[in-house]
Design an enzyme around this catalytic site. Structure first.
Site, PDB file in Angstrom:
ATOM      1  N   ARG A  44      10.193  57.800  18.390  1.00  0.00           N
ATOM      2  CA  ARG A  44       9.650  56.489  18.008  1.00  0.00           C
ATOM      3  C   ARG A  44       9.374  55.705  19.279  1.00  0.00           C
ATOM      4  NH1 ARG A  44      12.843  54.067  20.755  1.00  0.00           N
ATOM      5  NH2 ARG A  44      11.933  52.180  19.907  1.00  0.00           N
ATOM      6  N   GLN A  97      17.598  49.814  16.581  1.00  0.00           N
ATOM      7  CA  GLN A  97      17.157  50.444  17.839  1.00  0.00           C
ATOM      8  C   GLN A  97      17.786  49.762  19.056  1.00  0.00           C
ATOM      9  OE1 GLN A  97      15.172  49.622  15.303  1.00  0.00           O
ATOM     10  NE2 GLN A  97      13.346  50.897  15.177  1.00  0.00           N
ATOM     11  N   ASP A 155       3.328  47.249  19.682  1.00  0.00           N
ATOM     12  CA  ASP A 155       2.702  48.440  19.087  1.00  0.00           C
ATOM     13  C   ASP A 155       1.193  48.320  19.034  1.00  0.00           C
ATOM     14  OD1 ASP A 155       5.596  48.425  18.112  1.00  0.00           O
ATOM     15  OD2 ASP A 155       4.867  50.442  17.682  1.00  0.00           O
ATOM     16  N   LYS A 162       8.028  45.068  16.751  1.00  0.00           N
ATOM     17  CA  LYS A 162       9.131  45.274  15.808  1.00  0.00           C
ATOM     18  C   LYS A 162       9.448  43.995  15.033  1.00  0.00           C
ATOM     19  CE  LYS A 162      10.793  48.246  14.957  1.00  0.00           C
ATOM     20  NZ  LYS A 162      10.302  48.952  13.731  1.00  0.00           N
TER      21      LYS A 162
HETATM   22  O1  MRU Z   1       9.775  51.428  14.859  1.00  0.00           O
HETATM   23  P1  MRU Z   1       9.861  51.733  16.321  1.00  0.00           P
HETATM   24  O2  MRU Z   1      11.237  51.989  16.806  1.00  0.00           O
HETATM   25  O3  MRU Z   1       8.872  52.813  16.716  1.00  0.00           O
HETATM   26  O4  MRU Z   1       9.360  50.393  17.002  1.00  0.00           O
HETATM   27  C1  MRU Z   1       9.272  50.320  18.398  1.00  0.00           C
HETATM   28  C2  MRU Z   1       8.820  48.990  18.867  1.00  0.00           C
HETATM   29  O5  MRU Z   1       8.563  48.083  18.119  1.00  0.00           O
HETATM   30  C3  MRU Z   1       8.610  48.855  20.346  1.00  0.00           C
HETATM   31  O6  MRU Z   1       8.836  47.546  20.744  1.00  0.00           O
HETATM   32  C4  MRU Z   1       7.169  49.240  20.680  1.00  0.00           C
HETATM   33  O7  MRU Z   1       6.815  50.463  20.092  1.00  0.00           O
HETATM   34  C5  MRU Z   1       6.951  49.329  22.142  1.00  0.00           C
HETATM   35  S1  MRU Z   1       7.886  50.643  22.856  1.00  0.00           S
HETATM   36  C6  MRU Z   1       7.529  50.706  24.511  1.00  0.00           C
END
Ligand code: MRU
Length: 347
Positions: free
Chosen positions: A47, A195, A236, A247
């Site tokens: 992830r 996370q 993202d 997130k």
């Molecule tokens: O659901 P996830 O754990 O994939 O979400 C990750 C995030 O929101 C991170 O902040 C984002 O992907 C940037 S990671 C460098």
């Protein structure tokens, strides 16, 4: 080791750290089928936007090796099908479709079908190597904003585990630490998948960077009482106007940061910037299974009554008016973002 890497062999495999098991267990898993890579992305074995982009790129290389087609157009058709399966795994992080499209373009540019598998593997390797180099450049730009003695609030996980290696927002923190700045990180636990608690706390421990883990709900308290100098997050997808999808819970942090005069900076490789979307209203928001919330226990007991209706959006959009600047590998974009983000993407 890297979070995602290629494992030589006939057939080859994509090897990744199973992040669902951390910090309790460090286990490597290998996939020889692109559909299994798509499932690993969906189930969050891997992830973080850049890491799933790299995983999908290696998934495309696997698809080229798996295909039995000898004729060029048939092979390209197989690759387009693989691209659809991989892109459908998670909708919000644009790095996923960005990586898949890059691999597809490489295949389409190759006239000899017999050369496509090797060409795609080389392209995926290049994409993974670039990710590490980009994060280090991003880290240098961002670390210039950090003063000795700063406390930085961080959400989710944006470290080596969320990328091929090094990290984005955590990469900035790591660079500042390597520069000898005495910093402290407030780590949001990041409900519902934790996370922050599971991955960011673990990474900071390994790096020897001082941190304090806090419940997400405590972030406002720490900001109001003057205990935070800077908020750093990942993203993202960033729309052309500077709206940022990250997130779930990021939006609240940005609003409270602005209310308390605290700078708020998302840290992103330019592959996360989607200039095709005019605003964050167009960013697809992933809805994840209710079990991520109903499965939470306190004192060993489930906290949710059976049959409760649950909503579980995995991301939210922070409107650009709350964003101080966006840190990239090509420098820091400041408002007006419609101009500065174009410059960052152009390099
Ligand atoms: O659901 P996830 O754990 O994939 O979400 C990750 C995030 O929101 C991170 O902040 C984002 O992907 C940037 S990671 C460098």
């Amino acid at each position: 080791m890297r979070t995602v890497e290629w494992c030589e062999g006939t057939p080859g495999a994509v090897r990744m750290i199973d992040q669902r098991l951390l910090p309790g267990e460090f286990r490597l898993v290998e996939y020889r089928d692109y559909r299994a890579v798509a499932a690993a992305i969906r189930d969050m074995v891997v992830r973080g936007a850049p890491a799933i982009g790299a995983a999908a790129a290696f998934g495309m290389a696997l698809a080229a090796q798996q295909s039995r087609a000898r004729e060029r157009e048939r092979l390209l058709q197989d690759l387009r099908e693989a691209a659809d399966v991989l892109c459908a795994a998670r909708p919000t992080a644009v790095n996923l479709s960005w990586a898949v499209q890059r691999l597809l373009r490489r295949a389409e540019a190759e006239p000899d079908p017999a050369a496509i598998p090797d060409a795609l593997l080389a392209e995926a390797q290049a994409l993974a190597d670039e990710d590490v180099e980009i994060n280090k450049r991003l880290g240098e730009h961002g670390a210039a904003l950090i003063q000795d003695g700063d406390t930085i609030l961080h959400h989710c996980n944006t470290g080596a585990l969320a990328t091929v290696d090094y990290g984005t927002a955590l990469g900035v923190i790591r660079t500042a630490h390597e520069q000898g700045k005495r910093i402290h990180v407030l780590v949001d636990e990041t409900r519902p998948r934790l996370q922050g608690a599971r991955l960011t706390a673990w990474e900071l421990q390994q790096l020897g960077i001082p941190f304090t883990l806090i419940a997400d709900n405590a972030a406002g308290h720490f900001m109001r009482t003057g205990q935070v100098n800077l908020v750093l997050v990942g993203a993202d997808r960033v729309a052309a106007n500077g709206d940022v999808a990250n997130k779930i819970g990021t939006y609240k942090l940005a609003v409270v940061a602005q209310a308390n005069g605290i700078p708020f900076y998302p840290c992103v490789p330019t592959s996360t910037i989607d200039l095709s979307l005019p605003s964050g209203d167009h960013i697809p928001i992933e809805e994840r299974p209710a079990e991520e919330i109903t499965g939470i226990t306190v004192d060993g007991q489930p906290v949710v009554p059976q049959g409760a209706r649950v909503a579980n959006p995995a991301f939210d959009v922070t409107p650009h008016r709350y964003v101080t600047g966006i840190i990239t590998e090509n420098g820091i974009a400041y408002p007006p973002f419609t101009l500065s983000l174009k410059r960052m993407v152009a390099g």
